[in-house]
Design a protein around this motif. Structure first.
Motif, short mmCIF file in Angstrom:
data_model
loop_
_atom_site.label_atom_id
_atom_site.label_comp_id
_atom_site.label_asym_id
_atom_site.label_seq_id
_atom_site.Cartn_x
_atom_site.Cartn_y
_atom_site.Cartn_z
N LEU A 54 0.84 -1.19 0.00
CA LEU A 54 0.00 0.00 0.00
C LEU A 54 0.88 1.24 0.00
O LEU A 54 1.86 1.31 0.75
CB LEU A 54 -0.92 0.03 1.22
N GLU A 55 0.54 2.18 -0.83
CA GLU A 55 1.32 3.39 -0.98
C GLU A 55 1.48 4.15 0.34
O GLU A 55 2.52 4.74 0.60
CB GLU A 55 0.61 4.27 -2.01
N SER A 56 0.49 4.07 1.21
CA SER A 56 0.49 4.83 2.45
C SER A 56 1.30 4.19 3.58
O SER A 56 1.53 4.83 4.61
CB SER A 56 -0.94 5.06 2.92
N LEU A 57 1.75 2.94 3.42
CA LEU A 57 2.48 2.26 4.50
C LEU A 57 3.95 2.68 4.54
O LEU A 57 4.61 2.75 3.50
CB LEU A 57 2.42 0.75 4.33
N ARG A 58 4.46 2.91 5.74
CA ARG A 58 5.88 3.21 5.92
C ARG A 58 6.71 1.95 5.67
O ARG A 58 6.24 0.83 5.88
CB ARG A 58 6.13 3.71 7.34
N ASP A 59 7.96 2.14 5.27
CA ASP A 59 8.84 1.01 4.96
C ASP A 59 9.00 0.04 6.12
O ASP A 59 9.04 -1.17 5.91
CB ASP A 59 10.22 1.52 4.52
N GLU A 60 9.10 0.54 7.35
CA GLU A 60 9.30 -0.34 8.51
C GLU A 60 8.11 -1.31 8.67
O GLU A 60 8.29 -2.49 8.96
CB GLU A 60 9.46 0.46 9.81
N ILE A 61 6.92 -0.78 8.47
CA ILE A 61 5.72 -1.62 8.61
C ILE A 61 5.66 -2.63 7.47
O ILE A 61 5.33 -3.80 7.69
CB ILE A 61 4.45 -0.74 8.64
N VAL A 62 5.99 -2.20 6.27
CA VAL A 62 5.99 -3.11 5.12
C VAL A 62 6.98 -4.26 5.36
O VAL A 62 6.67 -5.42 5.12
CB VAL A 62 6.33 -2.36 3.82
N MET A 63 8.16 -3.94 5.86
CA MET A 63 9.17 -4.96 6.11
C MET A 63 8.68 -5.97 7.15
O MET A 63 8.86 -7.18 6.99
CB MET A 63 10.48 -4.32 6.55
N GLN A 64 8.05 -5.50 8.23
CA GLN A 64 7.53 -6.40 9.26
C GLN A 64 6.45 -7.31 8.70
O GLN A 64 6.46 -8.52 8.95
CB GLN A 64 6.97 -5.59 10.42
N ARG A 65 5.52 -6.74 7.96
CA ARG A 65 4.40 -7.54 7.44
C ARG A 65 4.87 -8.52 6.37
O ARG A 65 4.40 -9.64 6.31
CB ARG A 65 3.31 -6.62 6.90
N ALA A 66 5.82 -8.11 5.53
CA ALA A 66 6.33 -9.00 4.50
C ALA A 66 7.10 -10.16 5.12
O ALA A 66 6.99 -11.30 4.67
CB ALA A 66 7.21 -8.23 3.53
N ALA A 67 7.88 -9.88 6.16
CA ALA A 67 8.69 -10.92 6.79
C ALA A 67 7.83 -12.05 7.34
O ALA A 67 8.23 -13.21 7.33
CB ALA A 67 9.55 -10.31 7.90
#
Length: 71
Positions: A54-67
């Motif tokens: 999602l365009e609105s998600l910060r990189d840190e959150i994206v990394m946690q959710r992807a992991a």
């Protein structure tokens, strides 16, 4: 083509086929449109991955959710 992991929003965790060079997509949901952008990230223990988030998600959150999808 490449297989990418969608992170965040209604497509969370779905793997989809994306045409070469694709960098942004839109999904229409009951709550309105969601915009996904392509990101390349280095995940600890996994390596570099290509994903749509999602365009609105910060990189840190994206990394946690992807992991979580690689465990």
């Amino acid at each position: 083509m490449a297989i990418v992991l969608y992170v965040g929003g209604s497509k969370d965790g779905e793997k989809g086929v994306v045409p070469y060079g694709f960098s942004k997509s839109r999904a229409d949901t009951a709550l309105g449109p969601e915009f996904y952008t392509e990101r390349f990230m280095e995940l600890q223990g996994v390596g570099k991955v290509r994903l749509m988030a999602l365009e609105s998600l910060r990189d840190e959150i994206v990394m946690q959710r992807a992991a979580r999808h690689y465990r």
